[in-house]
Write an enzyme that holds these catalytic residues in place. Structure first.
Site, PDB file in Angstrom:
ATOM      1  N   GLY A 192     -26.333   9.281 -41.410  1.00  0.00           N
ATOM      2  CA  GLY A 192     -26.286   8.031 -40.679  1.00  0.00           C
ATOM      3  C   GLY A 192     -25.551   8.309 -39.386  1.00  0.00           C
ATOM      4  N   CYS A 193     -25.560   7.373 -38.438  1.00  0.00           N
ATOM      5  CA  CYS A 193     -25.004   7.740 -37.147  1.00  0.00           C
ATOM      6  C   CYS A 193     -24.708   6.536 -36.270  1.00  0.00           C
ATOM      7  CB  CYS A 193     -25.975   8.612 -36.365  1.00  0.00           C
ATOM      8  SG  CYS A 193     -26.358  10.143 -37.175  1.00  0.00           S
ATOM      9  N   ALA A 194     -23.992   6.807 -35.173  1.00  0.00           N
ATOM     10  CA  ALA A 194     -23.842   5.852 -34.087  1.00  0.00           C
ATOM     11  C   ALA A 194     -24.387   6.515 -32.837  1.00  0.00           C
ATOM     12  CB  ALA A 194     -22.372   5.522 -33.895  1.00  0.00           C
TER      13      ALA A 194
END
Lengths: 506, 152, 370
Positions: free
Chosen positions: C18-20
């Site tokens: 997952g990430c920003a």
């Protein structure tokens, strides 16, 4: 005893519960093999076990469930080396002096790789998709995809697709089964179902009956080595043309429709005299090499003004990857590969049971090879030869197929009980016969309905499995081998299938 | 009104309809009921399969057509035959066994019952345990259908 | 917990994450330092877990804008000489040096990080019969293959650069001293892998030539896409989604000559049911792209910011399974996983909106090179 029958005891035993039998004689009326008869003096039903092919027609129609067919318990002296089947086959051949004939796919126990492949699903990091709430796309186009993208003088993308394509609502087609090997009503069922489902059925090598031209948009017309029923209108009638080079059940072997099956209708459709044997030579006598194939591919394209995609169907043999690579460069639009477990209306059973390779391994090898050579988009790949269920379809697509052919499963939907006696023209289910009293047993209204049900059910299941993987379009599944894992497979098998072992994460 | 129709193209002449008819009209519904009802008995079904010409290749199951202007009802001297909601029924309490109806039915679909004192005919299984035509339910080739086809 | 002694390298294991992501773009060509993009990505600290962060800046090397800037990690210093020999063999070298970094407590395991400003040897390029960009790309692949696990080219565009490390993105920004660079566009990435990537090459952005991709999501079509682009010579060594997405865009735009709008219609194609409702010309357009580039449709959740020379592309998946907010203020365009990450650095905005599923937002400099 004449013809050495003394050596052959009945394979099956008709077991009748006298307690349940009400002497309605439906079994007698429905058995085309003359197994059942009524002994009026004794007021009882009797059976000639030796005639029974275990097709289960009597079992299915008996209203009081009084019947079952048992494999005879009669056994030769135990012998793990010489099984009863092998001994019987020697007796049969000593009696007849002929080759062993069989029908449908091989019944022998070879590994089924589909059952050793498991499918992935999303958990946490990636949501699964509910096909009841979100679009789930199974639409498939078969044909060349590597068209050069060009722009017009104004710089706008030219969006005309020049390579002809076959559009399918689901990646499933009905395999080639000729009119002659199967009945008019079986063909009518397949044609109507394919049309309703938005998929295609395949004429096989027997031509296209005039009644079925209206279903042309959902028909693949076949051109086989016998060229039966091939003419200009026929070629233009279908959604695509299939050159049959081989069949999984009998690689390297031609076909033989006995004259007794060539009635007026079959004769007209095949364009051969009534009552004559229809013999398809083992090779196409105008194709002795890959460059000859290219000529036939382009002859057919010329004859149809380049509007029909050409399929080349081969059986899965040892060198299938190299052959497929050659076909991909021959101008063909689609390669169909038939695994060695594929069905047939009649084949020498030694060939059927011993020649060719499993479709799973053939597909693994072909898809990898075409990609290594950078020509995977030159052709679509269709596989058949024992696709048993929707998950076999999913696995085939993930291994790299564009679509599958189903033959046996379709016949089962029509009522076939896999008695493997198609070559006898005596099919009690009205499928593999030209005998009018038997043909009428398959009501195509009902047959088509059952085929539509089967494929719709599979499509639902395919969509469920895709959704579970977080995939909502079939093209994202195609060749997505990371979605598969093997169990009970050795290193070499994994390598050929191009998949990892269960528990491996890359 | 829905009626029973037979398509001779798909009738195989297997006679399963006769047996299921007989079973239904003896109060049976299942296969084991059939064993109980029909074992050792000559059936007297209200649907009959005719084996036609062409070497037995044409078969046709026949049962009461439930005519709009039925001869049987007209000819009944005792008022035993009546039409209710389009279905022609027999009141066996009223039937005197004169068999005039048997003679007048152009299809041969009214017949003496087993005891020979009254008549019997197809009543579409509406009042027996099956509840809808048993012949239709059990036809293996969907040759017998139960459907609305408007006024005939 | 005992750490794995030899954690698997990126490429040896497939790591979903997952990430920003965040991006800033000045359409008028005005430049800013890396400060604000660091602040923006830092706000979304909880969307990453310290196992990867990075930035891409555009317009940061104006003095060398005609040259390709290679950024290389030397994980094993012994190969540096061989690697430089390879570079000299294929390129004219204008400048080489270690990329300046700040010594900070949060980043300890840093490899040697070098930068080279280069241009293809004229005669080598000529004899290769490749176009210039293809030549550079092939050389990048060759270095990464030859020195696999020992050296990695992680940035190779003109007048742009990628800066990444195995740490929280705000620490990565400080480490590389991004406040000293000045660019008209910045993208940033904070990573939340569900596994243990062992090395820096796996952090994002992923970049090839001037394309850089920051991506949030996990694509379920990965292997279908990978096996297709590998046919065209893209070696998907890292086994990451971002890598394959970058290659897809490179293939579609550079090799097939599609526009970014067209390429977006391939990877986030509209559903057939939507296409059927379109006017005929649009229907034919989308049908063509879906048929022709069927294997490059991306399934599964993603939102990406793709940076390229003079522009930025923002795209989300066709079901909108990952968040993405874009905004405008004057001539400046913003995009981020969360609106707060934009508001923090630009509280007043003319317009903010969430693009539709599969809708590509493309911004470009008003004038090339302005």
């Amino acid at each position: 005893m004449e013809n050495g029958k003394i050596y052959l005891s009945p394979e099956y035993e008709v077991v009748r519960s006298d307690e349940k039998c009400i002497r309605c004689r439906v079994c007698e009326r429905q058995c085309a093999d003359d197994v059942h008869y009524y002994d009026a003096d004794a007021d009882r039903m009797c059976a000639l076990d030796e005639n029974c092919v275990n097709c289960h027609r009597c079992v299915s129609v008996c209203p009081t469930h009084a019947l079952k067919i048992k494999v005879s318990e009669n056994r030769f002296r135990e012998n793990d080396n010489w099984s009863d089947t092998k001994v019987r086959e020697v007796y049969l051949q000593a009696n007849s002096g002929g080759v062993m004939l069989g029908a449908m796919g091989t019944p022998l126990k070879y590994p089924t790789y589909w059952d050793k492949i498991l499918i992935n699903a999303s958990q946490v990091t990636n949501p699964s998709i509910d096909p009841l709430r979100e679009p789930m796309e199974t639409r498939t186009f078969l044909g060349k995809k590597n068209q050069k993208t060009v722009r017009d003088a104004d710089g706008r993308l030219v969006t005309k697709f020049t390579s002809p394509q076959i559009e399918l609502d689901a990646p499933i087609m009905f395999s080639a089964m000729s009119y002659g090997s199967i009945s008019y009503n079986a063909h009518a069922s397949l044609a109507r179902a394919a049309t309703e489902l938005g998929i295609c059925y395949n004429t096989g090598e027997g031509g296209l009956h005039e009644d079925f031209y209206p279903y042309g948009a959902n028909t693949i017309v076949q051109v086989a080595s016998g060229r039966f029923g091939v003419h200009a209108d026929y070629l233009m009638a279908g959604a695509g043309i299939e050159i049959k080079m081989g069949q999984g059940a009998k690689p390297g072997i031609g076909g033989h429709l006995p004259g007794r099956k060539v009635g007026p209708d079959v004769s007209r459709t095949r364009m051969i005299p009534e009552g004559s044997d229809a013999i398809s030579p083992a090779p196409h006598h105008d194709i002795y090499s890959i460059e000859d194939l290219r000529q036939l591919v382009y002859s057919l394209k010329e004859a149809t003004a380049y509007r029909k995609p050409v399929i080349v169907k081969i059986s899965a043999v040892h060198n299938v990857a190299a052959i497929a690579s050659g076909i991909a460069r021959s101008g063909a639009d689609i390669i169909a590969i038939d695994g060695f477990k594929g069905g047939t209306g009649a084949a020498p059973s030694r060939i059927r049971d011993n020649v060719g390779i499993p479709i799973e391994l053939a597909l693994g090898a072909v898809d990898s090879r075409l990609r290594e050579e950078g020509i995977r988009d030159e052709v679509s790949v269709v596989v058949g030869g024992s696709i048993h269920s929707s998950t076999d379809v999913v696995k085939a697509i993930a291994l790299g197929a564009d679509a599958v052919y189903i033959g046996t499963a379709a016949l089962l939907a029509l009522g076939c009980h896999l008695c493997r006696s198609c070559h006898k023209n005596n099919c009690n289910w009205g499928i593999a016969t030209q005998n009018p009293t038997l043909v009428k047993r398959l009501n195509p209204d009902y047959g088509a309905r059952r085929l539509v049900n089967l494929v719709s059910a599979w499509k639902h299941e395919i969509m469920e499995v895709m959704g579970g993987m977080g995939i909502n379009s079939i093209e994202a599944l195609r060749g997505n081998r990371l979605m598969l894992r093997g169990v009970d497979l050795n290193e070499k098998e994994l390598e050929i299938l191009g998949i990892k072992y269960a528990g491996e994460s890359i | 009104m829905k009626r029973v129709f037979v398509n001779e193209e798909w009738c195989l002449g297997c006679r399963l309809c006769e047996y299921w008819c007989a079973n239904a009209n003896l109060g049976g519904k299942t296969a084991s009921d059939m064993v109980r009802n029909l074992k050792g008995r000559k059936i007297n079904a209200r649907i009959r399969v005719e084996d036609g010409a062409n070497d037995g290749k044409i078969n046709f199951a026949v049962q009461c057509r439930h005519c709009y202007d039925p001869m049987c009802v007209k000819s009944c001297i005792s008022g035993a035959l009546s039409i209710s909601d389009g279905v022609i029924n027999v009141d066996t309490e009223k039937c005197v066994g004169c068999f005039t109806c048997v003679l007048t039915c152009p299809y041969g679909c009214v017949m003496p019952s087993d005891d020979g004192h009254v008549v019997q005919k197809c009543e579409l299984c509406l009042s027996n345990a099956v509840g809808s035509p048993a012949c239709v339910e059990h036809c293996p080739n969907h040759a017998i259908v139960y459907e609305e086809r408007g006024v005939l | 917990m005992i750490p794995l002694r030899h954690p698997p390298l990126e490429g040896q294991i497939r790591i979903p994450s997952g990430c920003a992501i965040s991006g800033v773009f000045h359409k008028d060509g005005k430049t800013e330092s890396g400060r604000r993009i660091i602040d923006s990505i830092a706000l979304m600290h909880d969307r990453s877990n310290g196992l990867g962060g990075g930035f891409a800046g555009y317009g940061i090397y104006p003095e060398y804008k005609e040259l390709y800037a290679l950024h290389i990690f030397y994980l094993d210093q012994n190969v540096k000489q061989d690697c430089e020999e390879f570079i000299r063999e294929h390129f004219d070298l204008a400048n080489a040096g270690e990329i300046k970094t700040r010594n900070i407590a949060e980043i300890r395991d840093a490899p040697k990080i070098w930068r080279y400003f280069i241009f293809p040897h004229a005669y080598k390029l000529d004899s290769s019969e490749l176009d210039e960009r293809e030549y550079v790309a092939e050389c990048v692949f060759a270095i990464n293959r030859r020195f696999e696990g020992k050296a990695a080219v992680f940035s190779s565009g003109k007048n742009m650069g990628v800066f990444k490390a195995n740490a929280f993105p705000e620490d990565v920004g400080r480490f590389y001293m991004l406040e000293d660079y000045s660019g008209y566009a910045w993208t940033a990435h904070g990573r939340y892998p569900t596994n243990t990537p062992g090395w820096w090459g796996g952090a994002h952005p992923f970049s090839l030539l001037d394309y850089s991709v920051v991506h949030n999501g996990e694509i379920s079509s990965y292997d279908a896409n990978r096996r297709n682009v590998e046919m065209f010579g893209y070696d998907c060594k890292l086994r990451t989604d971002t890598e394959v997405i970058t290659y897809i865009f490179d293939y579609l735009t550079r090799r097939e000559g599609l526009t970014f709008e067209e390429a977006s219609a391939v990877v986030a194609a509209p559903f057939w049911s939507t296409i059927e409702l379109m006017p005929d010309d649009e229907k034919e357009f989308y049908t063509y792209l879906r048929k022709r580039y069927h294997a490059l449709l991306i399934n599964g959740p993603f939102s990406i910011i793709l940076g390229f020379t003079g522009g930025m592309l923002v795209l989300g998946d066709r079901l909108k399974l990952r968040s993405m907010v874009v905004a405008e203020h004057g001539d400046t365009f913003y995009a981020a996983s969360e609106e707060s990450a934009i508001r923090l650095i630009q509280p007043e905005l003319d317009r903010t909106w969430a693009p539709d599923a599969g809708e590509a937002i493309i911004v470009k400099l008003y004038k090339e090179g302005e």
